[in-house]
Design an enzyme around this catalytic site. Sequence first.
Site, PDB file in Angstrom:
ATOM      1  CG  ASP A 145      -1.817   1.151   1.365  1.00 27.69           C
ATOM      2  OD1 ASP A 145      -1.961   1.895   0.366  1.00 27.69           O
ATOM      3  OD2 ASP A 145      -2.398   1.344   2.444  1.00 27.69           O
ATOM      4  CG  ASP A 329      -3.614   4.662  -1.974  1.00 31.71           C
ATOM      5  OD1 ASP A 329      -2.856   3.724  -1.645  1.00 31.71           O
ATOM      6  OD2 ASP A 329      -4.637   4.963  -1.344  1.00 31.71           O
TER       7      ASP A 329
END
Length: 442
Positions: A145, A329
Amino acid sequence: MQYTNSFGTFLVGLLAASELAAAVPTNFRQHAPISSPPKARSTTGGNKVSLKQVRNPSHSTHQRVGALAVEKAYLKFNAAMPTDLTDAVSRIRLNLAAGRDAMGFESTAKRATGAVTTNPEEYDVEYLTPVQIGTPPQTLNLDFDTGSSDLWVYSTETPSSEVSGQTVYNANTSTTSAKQDGLSWSISYGDGSSSKGDVYYDTVLVGGLSVQDMAIETATTVSSEFTADTDIDGLLGLGFSNLNTVSPTKQSTFFDKAESQLDEFLFTADLKHSEAGTYNFGFIDTAAYTGEIYNTTVDSTQGYWMFSATGYQIGDASFQSSTIKGIADTGTTLLMLPTAIVEAYYAQVTSAAFDSSQGGYTFPCSATLPDFTLGIGAGAITVPGSYINYSPLDSANTTCFGGLQDDSAIGFAIFGDIALKSAFVVFQGGENPTIGWANKNL
Ligand SMILES: *[C@@H]1O[C@H](CO)[C@@H](O)[C@H](O)[C@H]1NC(C)=O
Ligand SMILES: *[C@@H]1O[C@H](CO)[C@@H](O)[C@H](O)[C@H]1NC(C)=O
Ligand SMILES: *[C@@H]1O[C@H](CO)[C@@H](O)[C@H](O)[C@H]1NC(C)=O
């Protein structure tokens, strides 16, 4: 402990959530040539490591529903959720719990197969990578992430009521684990829920790259959004270390801890549509992209890979210059952009509309969507229209949810997986970090 140069580069196979094995890959070895695994990564050149990918027959379905992917982004970035979205999400959760689809119809797919959806590979909700923690290694499937900076895992300390099939890390059986008394972690979400727990140091192996004394944040409480997501055993944060939540002393990310072992202080994300992608650390695979890598400066002050896109183009219309500040992201499924751009895009899609009952833009699944081009640095990256047809909301595939949605309350754009999987993306660390995007053959 220092790796030789040739160990500084390696390659990690990524699993799409839907291809995740319940069983751990047993053939994980350095230099291990794997004979025709399904969708295996290339093992050519240098000292690279490839992981076999297999399908998980039982995966969670809930995050595949569009509104829940939007909700997840709002929660992650602590944004106040519009009432519409909160209502849509509650209604959809009730529908799913009652065996209906997101639109409230009886799910024919469920009756026929015992699974709510039949072809989850297409939705790319999240990408999971097997990571080995401790000695002997315990394999957990983590979500890499770039929008957070903690490595947290389900553990033997997580209450069983909050574990629903995830693999847990047991620090007690690792000879290299060391409890860090006095350190704790907590990540709070926009709805007031949180995940939190203790901190251990232990060895972490990603592909061929081993990092010792890596802060492993073990959960004593897990927010319900994660508990429902049975495929994720934890997160491996690749944001900047200033975003780490360990208190009172922030801990370094895996990427920062690995710096001294890398030939070049960078990693690349090559996510794919409906198939396994690749993360590389320490080198740029020139075969993975076409044309140039368009670089642009990153503002890391908030801990994110934040940069400004230079504008956009819808289909063949002319390029509109506009500064679109946002973050790259990998942990967010959708592409979320300012209202005006999203409105302009769906104005080009027949019968598309914002549907408050679904928490976002929807359109007939049969619609042909225009491509969407983002200006980055000196160039541009094109997201195919087909990627923006994110997922059907009903089992008859009548209404579909858009992969491009409004970023309104979040405060910046999110260049999530819908955009990232359209490109080859270079995350360059160091004093003046940059991000580079290149087109690739899709
Ligand atoms: C390790 O074992 C001890 C004793 O059984 C237990 O109290 C503790 O919670 C365990 N720790 C973890 C991380 O499971
Ligand atoms: C962009 O940066 C990468 C390293 O991060 C470099 O390899 C590449 O050549 C740069 N692209 C251009 C056009 O300068
Ligand atoms: C709906 O689409 C999925 C692929 O997204 C496909 O597997 C499934 O068969 C379709 N169902 C119907 C009823 O057309």
